[in-house]
Design a protein around this motif. Structure first.
Motif, mmCIF file in Angstrom:
data_model
loop_
_atom_site.group_PDB
_atom_site.id
_atom_site.type_symbol
_atom_site.label_atom_id
_atom_site.label_comp_id
_atom_site.label_asym_id
_atom_site.label_seq_id
_atom_site.Cartn_x
_atom_site.Cartn_y
_atom_site.Cartn_z
ATOM 1 N N VAL A 63 0.847 -1.200 0.000
ATOM 2 C CA VAL A 63 0.000 0.000 0.000
ATOM 3 C C VAL A 63 0.880 1.246 0.000
ATOM 4 C CG1 VAL A 63 -1.827 -1.188 1.295
ATOM 5 C CG2 VAL A 63 -0.067 0.106 2.547
ATOM 6 N N ASP A 67 -2.159 6.437 2.637
ATOM 7 C CA ASP A 67 -3.567 6.053 2.478
ATOM 8 C C ASP A 67 -4.130 5.395 3.741
ATOM 9 O OD1 ASP A 67 -3.556 6.990 -0.070
ATOM 10 O OD2 ASP A 67 -3.427 5.020 -1.043
ATOM 11 N N LEU A 79 -9.375 0.301 0.420
ATOM 12 C CA LEU A 79 -8.435 0.350 -0.708
ATOM 13 C C LEU A 79 -8.894 -0.625 -1.790
ATOM 14 C CD1 LEU A 79 -4.991 0.342 1.176
ATOM 15 C CD2 LEU A 79 -6.208 2.318 0.244
ATOM 16 N N GLY A 98 -5.020 5.159 -3.101
ATOM 17 C CA GLY A 98 -6.242 4.425 -2.827
ATOM 18 C C GLY A 98 -6.218 2.982 -3.312
ATOM 19 N N SER A 129 -12.019 -4.999 -3.083
ATOM 20 C CA SER A 129 -11.458 -4.016 -2.153
ATOM 21 C C SER A 129 -11.348 -4.585 -0.736
ATOM 22 C CB SER A 129 -12.288 -2.726 -2.158
ATOM 23 O OG SER A 129 -13.615 -3.011 -1.787
#
Lengths: 412, 412
Positions: A63, A67, A79, A98, A129
């Motif tokens: 990641v 975020d 995310l 994101g 997600s």
């Protein structure tokens, strides 16, 4: 009868030796996988960074840390999962704002990502997600490029003796060959008209040769190549010829002489005749092992060790193994000797001005380790066989009390 | 995602292993001189007394002790010198009352004599006689028949690992061959799609194989014969085939698996499919090294070690080397581990219920030895390369204070 004429402390004898014995290690190129226990002649450098790409230390999602700032179980960050990094493959799933990418332990971190959130700190939100339940710091769960080792960095110093993990470290950066110090050749000679080879049956007055084998194996362990010269007849010409051949062809010469004065006298004469500077110490303030000869001739180190096996081994450990380390460019006394602490099961008396080396057996008693002195004449090989290690009583000590804690250097 | 389903303490895992893994050492006959570091499969006995004749420990005169009673420098005893005992020869100069024979260190004591007076305690009286200046006790300066070892005595116990002095002790009584335990075959398998051989250049996402080499060298040091199986592709069929071949041909199987959950799952499945009783522990309360698998199948011990090099080495030292010792009939934890005491240069935190193994570097500071923790992710091989040893924090400890003395087990 010749008295000892140059009695020195072991430390002083070593000091005199190293003033004249200054070997220069020579190198040979070896496959790294065959170099266990060899000494490095040169310090290898890392050809490239390790790792060469950023890797994950956990299973989870790569990641962008920002975020996840402020994320918690009560306020997760959502995310989008854009793909998965396959093991052993380029991470061709760039992570944008994101976004997240599945990454496995050891996998490559994709472009754009700067942290990995452990799978335990996520929840599947929907098919594409996730919810991140914890805030990640930049770099968290990531091994950076060059974090293990940097390109050009010295991997190990010259003189270092290679252990299994060192071989692994060298192979990890593709160092598949190393410059190892050539193993010094250590000549082993036994003398004594009473000494016969071990496969023969001794007649009256005869004993089997032990030291040729014990000292050769000790030399091998210390990192040398033992060169057996066998049992030399106790005649001056034969002994002189053998020692001369040893000096000419080897780096270090170890003579295990008969213990009687006449043998010792002959050893002194022969060793002293080998060249300059000759005999540096004759007699050491040590027990056992007083009748020891230390000499240098033609740049080679020569040791005349007492013929009895206990003294021979004590002196080998003290001086010859250090000379071997010097010959390969290692710190002579830098070997991390295997030691344990144990309590003395008997009082040990010593004399000031003499270093005592006491063979001990280790026994566990009620959860404590005790060192039981193996008192035996130093002529007895089973004194050594029954010993687990040795306790050193320093020069200036008058002995050690019963029950005192002592450092036992283990026989290996 | 599979969780660890059988988390045990290292001691409990070992206990479960030994309930099912009960190897029987098999013997092979070896020349004693080639048996360094081998384990004895049977206890050799002394074929005869050592020595077989009485020997002198000094240079001097063989005498009848009673002839010297009361002797002193002021009141010496006069003895007639009847001859000299030649080295390596039968002592054919019987010593009668009032007589003495010249004898050298290691020489045979002639019939009639029962002590040896050191030459330093004598004076030449005339061409054929001496003055003895000190009283001798019966047996003084004499090694008795069988004093080193007695005929029939067990020389060394079965399971003992032979050191240089042990080889010397065996040769001294003519034991030129020994029954050594066959070296257990230890299969070494690496897995991971990202792993490539060390002589190849890694592409993006790839790393070189380290564990195959490091673990093989550790196995060799522990007394086993390592059998390299190379890098196994991460496909269930390929892995199963390789592990099956390892179980069929080796005594101990060590799988160094990739560290990600999917690899671990596959390892667990494959190891568990090898036979009864199967997996005995999956997950150990230890750091590093939690993702460890311990299993027995078809009487063979199987270990699934974490793929990262530090964990793999810690677990090898803890469990695999003990299994090797069990397979050769030695006490599994009887190896005298080389250790030093050192003060901790940093506080170490631990959790109760978890055993921590901290890699440390040793530094001498003002005459004291300090252990400096090498903090590095356990994925980093140079954590091991920079470490001199390891400090163990026991299960029930919450950590160790800065400056506290700790036992460092040395890497060798």
């Amino acid at each position: 009868m010749t008295e000892f004429f140059q009695v020195l402390t072991p430390a002083a004898a070593w000091q005199r030796l190293t003033e004249h014995y200054q070997p220069r290690p020579t190198a040979e190129l070896l496959p790294t996988v065959d170099a266990l226990d060899r000494f490095l002649a040169a310090a290898p450098a890392a050809p490239h960074d390790l790792p060469e790409f950023r890797r994950s230390t956990v299973d989870g999602y790569a990641v962008r840390a920002q975020d996840t700032f402020g994320a918690s179980p009560g306020l997760p960050a959502f995310l989008e999962v854009v793909g998965e990094v396959a093991m052993g493959q380029d991470a061709d799933v760039p992570v944008g704002p994101g976004q997240a990418a599945i990454v496995h332990t050891g996998g490559m971190i994709p472009e754009g990502a700067d942290a990995v959130v452990m799978i335990e700190n996520t929840q599947q939100a929907d098919a594409h997600s996730i919810e991140v339940l914890a805030a990640m710091a930049v770099g968290e769960n990531v091994i950076q490029v060059g974090e293990d080792v940097r390109a050009g960095e010295e991997l190990l110093p010259a003189g270092h003796r290679l252990r299994p993990q060192d071989i692994g470290g060298l192979l990890a950066v593709g160092v598949t060959e190393v410059q190892a110090a050539r193993r010094p050749r250590v000549a082993i000679l036994s003398t004594g008209d009473e000494v016969i080879p071990p496969d023969q049956r001794p007649g009256p007055g005869q004993v089997r040769d032990i030291n040729s084998y014990t000292l050769a194996l000790l030399a091998q362990r210390a990192g040398a190549e033992p060169v057996p010269f066998g049992i030399i007849p106790d005649q001056r010409a034969a002994l002189e010829q053998a020692v001369r051949a040893a000096v000419d062809t080897c780096d270090i010469v170890v003579l295990s002489a008969g213990s009687s004065v006449s043998y010792r006298d002959m050893s002194v004469d022969v060793i002293g005749a080998m060249g300059e500077p000759g005999i540096l110490a004759h007699g050491l303030s040590i027990r056992p092992g007083k009748p020891t000869i230390v000499a240098v001739a033609e740049g080679k180190a020569l040791f005349g060790l007492p013929g009895n096996p206990v003294s021979a081994m004590v002196l080998f450990d003290l001086l010859v193994s250090a000379a071997i380390r010097l010959a390969v460019g290692a710190d002579p006394f830098g070997a991390l000797k295997p030691q344990v602490q144990a309590r003395l099961a008997r009082q040990i008396a010593s004399a000031a001005g003499r270093e005592d080396h006491i063979q001990v057996r280790l026994e566990a008693r009620a959860g404590e380790l005790w060192a039981v002195p193996v008192f035996g004449k130093s002529n007895l090989i089973y004194t050594l066989v029954h010993a687990d290690g040795v306790v050193r009583v320093p020069l200036d000590s008058l002995g050690l009390e019963h029950g005192a804690w002592a450092t036992v250097t283990l026989h290996q």
